[in-house]
Design an enzyme around this catalytic site. Sequence first.
Site, short mmCIF file in Angstrom:
data_model
loop_
_atom_site.label_atom_id
_atom_site.label_comp_id
_atom_site.label_asym_id
_atom_site.label_seq_id
_atom_site.Cartn_x
_atom_site.Cartn_y
_atom_site.Cartn_z
N GLY A 50 0.84 -1.19 0.00
CA GLY A 50 0.00 0.00 0.00
C GLY A 50 0.87 1.23 0.00
N CYS A 77 5.25 -6.25 1.48
CA CYS A 77 5.59 -4.83 1.40
C CYS A 77 4.99 -4.06 2.57
CB CYS A 77 5.17 -4.28 0.04
SG CYS A 77 5.97 -2.73 -0.36
N TYR A 78 3.98 -3.23 2.34
CA TYR A 78 3.35 -2.55 3.47
C TYR A 78 2.88 -3.58 4.50
CZ TYR A 78 0.18 0.43 6.18
OH TYR A 78 -0.45 1.10 7.19
N HIS A 173 7.51 -7.99 -3.99
CA HIS A 173 6.18 -8.36 -4.49
C HIS A 173 6.23 -9.71 -5.21
CE1 HIS A 173 3.99 -4.65 -3.62
NE2 HIS A 173 5.16 -4.05 -3.79
N GLU A 175 3.78 -11.28 -6.32
CA GLU A 175 2.65 -11.41 -7.24
C GLU A 175 2.92 -10.86 -8.63
OE1 GLU A 175 3.04 -9.42 -4.69
OE2 GLU A 175 1.89 -7.57 -4.79
N ASP A 232 -15.23 -8.85 -24.13
CA ASP A 232 -15.52 -8.38 -22.78
C ASP A 232 -17.01 -8.08 -22.58
OD1 ASP A 232 -12.81 -8.49 -22.78
OD2 ASP A 232 -12.52 -6.31 -22.81
N LYS A 384 -7.58 -10.47 -19.40
CA LYS A 384 -8.15 -10.86 -20.69
C LYS A 384 -8.20 -12.38 -20.87
CE LYS A 384 -9.56 -9.04 -24.63
NZ LYS A 384 -10.39 -7.83 -24.71
#
Length: 528
Positions: A50, A77-78, A173, A175, A232, A384
């Site tokens: 964050g 992280c945060y 991170h 991710e 979409d 996507k």
Amino acid sequence: TILVLDFGSQYTHLITRRLRELNVYSEMLPCTQKLADLSWKPKGIILSGGPYSVYSDDAPHVDPAVFDAGVPILGICYGLQELAWHFGKNVLAGEKREYGHADLKIARHGDGEAGGLVDKLFSGVEEDMNVWMSHGDKLSHLPEDWTTIATTSNAPFAGIAHTKKPYYGIQFHPEVTHTKNGTAVLKNFAVDICQARTDWTMGKFVDQEIERIRKLVGPKGQVIGAVSGGVDSTVAAKLMKEAIGDRFHAVLVDNGVLRLNEAKQVKETLTQGLGIKLTVIDASERFLGRLKGVTDDPEKKRKIIGNTFIEVFQETAKKIAEDAQGSDKAGEIEWLLQGTLYPDVIESISFKGPSATIKTHHNVGGLLEGMHLKLIEPLRELFKDEVRELGTNLGIPEDLVWRHPFPGPGIAIRILGEVTPEQVRIAREADFIFIEEIKAAGLYRKISQAFAALMPVKAVGVMGDKRVHDQVIALRAVETTDFMTADWYPFEFEFLKRVSRRIVNEVNGVCRVVYDITSKPPGTIEME
Ligand code: XMP
């Protein structure tokens, strides 16, 4: 279920995305979520990154019950700093900010007392890891009962673990795809440490989402949404249809700059194929009338098309709402469906500050204004490729699921210069041939986006012994994964020859065909 508590990092959704790839179900909720208000018990909790500093007065903190839940916790992280703050208030502003790649060294503790527990997070991961960092603050020292499990040259506490409880903090991170082996770390946490089930599938997402939509909209609520024939909006529409049937109203606005036969085809697929209630409005004349005389201002074309679209859509919405009033499904339309994807969400976050507008892609951003509608965005957590998987799952035809993206302003931004009915005809016919040949050659899925553009210049040619003076078609085909950078597709000469011959022979008004060999950057994918 893994609970992801979001502190506002632009990567938080990626955590749930990676967990989904591991077939682990996760739910993302705001960092202030009270655990007592949840109707389910998480198997583990991830605290996201964050933009705040934990030591500042207005910094957000988690519900203290998180630490009494008796489940593993991973702070990213945060999230790491939040853990350190909770256990010892020892976070400082770093002298050096750290952004981008860093070499992480894993510190293993072996089989000793705590080693079994603290080593679990990096189990099976190579000693040296290339990771992605993005932080300014750092720990001054370890809280009591915590130990270091990874370092970088700049961050002595790049990874920390509690020696008695399954609590872990990492400064990098895992991710983001820039972190090699990041998924392995998340897997260690979710599957091995939390023992989360790995049976989540897209089929389950459909069921959950349908349930969520039904609850949100209520037993009488009505939803309206624009469809374009793209993947979409079609997937979003089909999901609504499954959830609330005919209380979902789809609208297709024919703006006169769709592809050849497109409005007709979309209507067939959506109504006959997918059973979606659809209103098609042919507003070609209104759009083309307003585009008349606009010759060298692509942004003006976008604005005209965007604004006219909003106008037509709002008129249609009003009519549909009036019709619905008299029916037994009384209650006016309260909801607007948008097929926003996760990348659109990131884009709107990261471009929050002042940034140069290269092109205004979000042509219909003003749709909500003056409509008193609430937004419903069932795809906002998906990427996507996940939307395609979802589409297949919902029985949407392959052809549509794999369709190339098509811009809102349509071929108006592929007709350089003035958009007239005659120019539209030429661009459409040439585009149709090009795409037909790409499909015939089995290349459609390899190419990310392809189209024919019309150049507003005339060149000389010779056809049937006669001199002609006709226009030029430029073919464009690119490969890309994110549409931010792209490379032109290396067709074989035979293929280009065939397309060129067909276009010149079959499309009246064209005497030359060229192939655009500009990458992005410096070019863009579209011509305007
Ligand atoms: P560019 O031309 O910026 O395009 O390289 C990147 C992607 O965005 C699409 N695009 C648009 N989509 N409205 C849209 O809905 C627009 O005004 C617009 N302009 C570009 C383009 O087709 C490509 O996929």
